[in-house]
Design an enzyme around this catalytic site. Structure first.
Site, PDB file in Angstrom:
ATOM      1  CG  HIS A  56     -34.315 -22.256 -36.816  1.00 28.61           C
ATOM      2  ND1 HIS A  56     -34.959 -23.448 -37.028  1.00 28.61           N
ATOM      3  CD2 HIS A  56     -34.450 -21.551 -37.952  1.00 28.61           C
ATOM      4  CE1 HIS A  56     -35.470 -23.462 -38.258  1.00 28.61           C
ATOM      5  NE2 HIS A  56     -35.172 -22.315 -38.843  1.00 28.61           N
ATOM      6  CG  ASN A 108     -35.170 -22.211 -48.725  1.00 30.04           C
ATOM      7  OD1 ASN A 108     -34.854 -21.713 -49.792  1.00 30.04           O
ATOM      8  ND2 ASN A 108     -35.737 -23.400 -48.642  1.00 30.04           N
ATOM      9  CG  ASP A 116     -40.055 -17.220 -44.198  1.00 28.71           C
ATOM     10  OD1 ASP A 116     -40.548 -18.081 -43.434  1.00 28.71           O
ATOM     11  OD2 ASP A 116     -39.277 -17.503 -45.132  1.00 28.71           O
ATOM     12  CG  LEU A 143     -46.955 -18.860 -35.056  1.00 27.21           C
ATOM     13  CD1 LEU A 143     -48.419 -18.635 -34.707  1.00 27.21           C
ATOM     14  CD2 LEU A 143     -46.108 -17.673 -34.593  1.00 27.21           C
TER      15      LEU A 143
END
Lengths: 426, 311
Positions: free
Chosen positions: A307, A276, A303, A61
């Site tokens: 960004h 990743n 996940d 978050l």
């Protein structure tokens, strides 16, 4: 007395039963499940499924520290739109979630947003540096039940052993990001024929599997319970399957993107596909799906890793790994058509609620007396993903322009509708 | 053709077309005044994020001989060091009116990313360990010039050294194979990519086993950092196993060609002076660099048949 809500005409999916009925909600609880109910607010749900709200074991978050990418409020809204009523917040914030102050802050911000339960995870090691243990007992008193250094695996085997021993005493679960760092230096994508062509440093499957193996054996000698985050390889699934057969207290999750996207996408040079662990092969996907079907994998977790655009516009080697997940998870899982609706609810709600130890309020059967944390979704509705129309503050979804099947129609959190007809209510 | 980013994208027709066009450029370069007005009014910007002398000078010389204007973007003095994003840099230079970017970057895929942000043509002058298509064109042209062969069918080419980290190798494997050559990669497994089973190559780990059957011996540069990364134990050991020594020169077929993309590591992969080898084409590789890059620029920016005339 608050207004009552009735969800009209959905198929109620519970552990032991499945029936078309109306669901009446009052004062934060389900009060009745029957035909022909009436309430102050009636939500049409014909053709839809109503189940307990989804629980994400793995959401970044970004608050505190990287509010440019996401805030607890925007992430919560994305979660509500994805059918979630609880999000486990990953601890790689700045400052990291290794102190009671930060844990309390994250939880309070979640309450202020009021769209989902934000469940902060705690760091295993101080600052996620892998050098010394975080104050796990203090954090556990502050309500933390799941500890992880996610983003990093705990590299030091002796420290991981101590952490597991300590965790057993506290009755908490450790969640591992499995990656032997020496094997993934500079890695951008799965080590495969495609990375051969592109000349990119590979992230080999063995880097994940070695740590899965190590931690299974550490669980065997410590008896602590362990959750494996975002497993991505065939051999990892086999290792966990064998460990469960031995009766070890181990659970595991996979992400929607590792179930649906493959390594070849990196040949587009678009860092939206950098994640990743990396996207793997079609063979790995088959093994992950087998693991879902036979119970080796307990949960689907997003996940969700927002960004900002400028970070993702960097080159493949420099761009940060991660992709959005909260608003697309259900649609991806249903579009893949890999399991029954009931299994989807188990993987996205019942099992993760138990793993996060919030099973007293989340992941409950939709029956009178249950906390009203509910998700209503249309399993057949197809829709196209438009990154600019997502609620998340970032747009780094790998599904832009893709057609998904299955969409959340209404979400009920603590008896209040947070999403009605696909629109966030605040 | 809009961009030159990889040999793959270029394809066999594009490759042979450029090699033929290079003949014209080589002829221009023989003239007393090696300059034509073909690209007058066009602007070529070199955008080098990695040190390079020969490739950058070669492109700039090529552009000038075609009468294009050139601008050089110097990363060390640019606003990239002030935090300007690559996208902003590209957009800013595009706004100045640029027809082509010649790009070198340590990151794989940059030429493809940049082409989304500009209307200009992109020429890949090296992206990470991925592609260096103009070097492959230079090498193919140089082999063709030396052997007078239009096709490389039946030709045995050994590429020796650090294949794993080499963009020159990746471009050359594609180009040599397209032209029909049989390519053998010679390297220790640590300097090979993880999986080459789908490449049209054979793999050998001992240079001495292949050197006697090789028509073209293509030596790659070994960077000393590979030792620190544990890819090879010592440079001395690498040099003994894979370096070109006097003894190995004697094992070459009498008409075998030796090539190297430069810059050479003397004492490592080249234990001898190239001039000691009868058929070393290393100087021809450099000389042909300008003609090849003229051909590329003309192909991307030229408007048909205006190669004649004097500047």
């Amino acid at each position: 007395m608050s207004q009552s809500i009735v969800i009209k005409g959905a198929t109620v999916v519970n552990r032991e039963s499945q029936q078309v009925a109306d669901v009446k909600i009052e004062n934060g609880f389900v009060v009745e499940v029957a035909k022909n109910l009436k309430g102050d607010l009636q939500l049409d749900a014909s053709g839809c499924i109503v189940s307990s709200g989804f629980v994400d074991l793995h959401a970044h978050l970004r608050e505190p520290g990287k509010e440019e990418a996401e805030t607890i409020e925007t992430g919560s809204r994305a979660g509500a739109l994805g059918g979630y009523t609880a999000l486990v917040a990953m601890p790689n914030t700045d400052p990291p979630q290794d102190s009671v102050a930060v844990i309390d802050f994250v939880r309070e911000q979640g309450k202020r947003a009021g769209l989902v339960d934000v469940v902060p995870s705690g760091c295993i090691t101080l600052g996620r540096q892998g050098e010394s243990l975080a104050p796990m007992a203090e954090l556990s008193l502050a309500g933390v039940t799941l500890f992880t250094d996610d983003g990093n695996g705990v590299q030091d085997a002796a420290l991981m052993r101590r952490a597991l021993e300590y965790a057993r005493g506290l009755g908490v679960t450790l969640a591992q990001h499995c990656e032997v760092a020496e094997l993934t230096k500079g890695a951008v994508m799965n080590e495969c024929s495609c990375c051969t062509d592109l000349g990119l440093p590979g992230w080999p499957a063995i880097a994940e599997e070695l740590m899965v193996f190590r931690d299974i054996e550490l669980v065997r000698i410590t008896g602590a319970s362990m959750h494996f985050l975002h497993l991505s390889t065939k051999r990892s699934v086999e290792l966990v399957r064998a460990a469960k057969r031995d009766g070890l207290p181990i659970t595991a999750e996979v992400t929607p993107h590792h179930l649906s996207l493959t390594q070849e996408l990196l040949a587009s040079y678009d860092s939206v596909y950098k994640v990743n662990p990396p996207l793997r092969s079609a063979e790995d996907i088959r093994a992950l799906k087998d693991g879902l079907r036979d119970g080796t994998i307990d949960a689907i977790a997003t996940d969700h890793a927002p960004h900002p655009r400028r970070d993702k516009e960097m080159s493949l080697d420099l761009a940060p790994p991660g992709m959005l997940g909260l608003e697309t998870a259900l649609g991806v899982v249903l579009a893949e058509g890999m399991c029954e609706i009931r299994d989807v609810v188990a993987l996205m709600s019942w099992n993760p609620a138990k793993i996060a130890r919030i099973g007293s309020t989340h992941g409950l059967d939709v029956v009178a007396g249950a906390n009203a944390n509910l998700c209503v979704f249309d399993p057949e509705l197809t829709w196209s993903v438009d990154p600019d129309r997502l609620a998340s503050k970032s747009t780094n979804t790998p599904y832009a322009g893709k057609t998904l099947r299955g969409r959340v129609r209404h979400t009920i959190f603590k008896g209040t509708a947070t999403v009605i007809d696909g629109q966030a209510q605040k | 053709m809009k961009h030159l980013r990889s040999i793959d994208e270029l394809g066999l027709d594009g490759l042979t077309g450029l090699l033929q066009l290079t003949d014209h450029m080589a002829e221009i370069n023989q003239r007393p005044v090696p300059k034509v007005p073909a690209l007058r009014g066009r602007t070529v910007a070199s955008l080098f994020f990695e040190d390079s002398t020969r490739t950058r000078l070669s492109f700039e010389t090529a552009a000038k001989r075609l009468s294009a204007d050139t601008m050089t973007f110097n990363v060390s003095t640019s606003s990239v060091n002030k935090g300007e994003s690559l996208r902003d840099t590209v957009a800013t230079i595009t706004d100045m009116g640029v027809d082509a970017f010649v790009v070198r970057h340590k990151s794989v895929g940059i030429p493809w990313q940049i082409s989304q942000w500009t209307t200009a043509s992109i020429i890949n002058a090296g992206d990470g360990a991925h592609q260096h298509p103009t070097q492959a064109l230079v090498d193919c042209y140089t082999i063709r010039e030396a052997t007078h062969a239009q096709s490389f069918a039946g030709m045995k080419i050994a590429i020796v050294g650090d294949i794993k980290h080499s963009r020159v190798a990746r471009s050359n494997i594609q180009a040599f194979s397209l032209l029909g050559a049989k390519v053998t990669l010679v390297a220790p497994p640590t300097l090979l990519p993880p999986d080459v089973s789908h490449w049209p190559v054979t793999v050998a780990h001992k240079l001495d086993e292949v050197i006697g059957q090789t028509d073209v011996l293509y030596m790659l540069r070994l960077q000393s950092e590979r030792m620190a990364q544990g890819h090879v134990p010592t440079l001395r050991e690498y040099s003994e196993q894979y370096g070109l020594t006097h003894k190995r020169v004697l094992a070459l077929k009498s008409d075998a060609i030796v090539m190297h993309p430069g810059p050479m590591n003397r004492g490592v992969e080249m234990q001898i002076d190239p001039s000691d080898v009868k058929n070393s084409l290393i100087h021809r590789q450099v000389a042909n660099g300008v003609s090849v890059r003229m051909a590329v620029l003309f192909e991307l920016l030229g408007s048909g048949s205006n190669l004649g005339g004097q500047a």
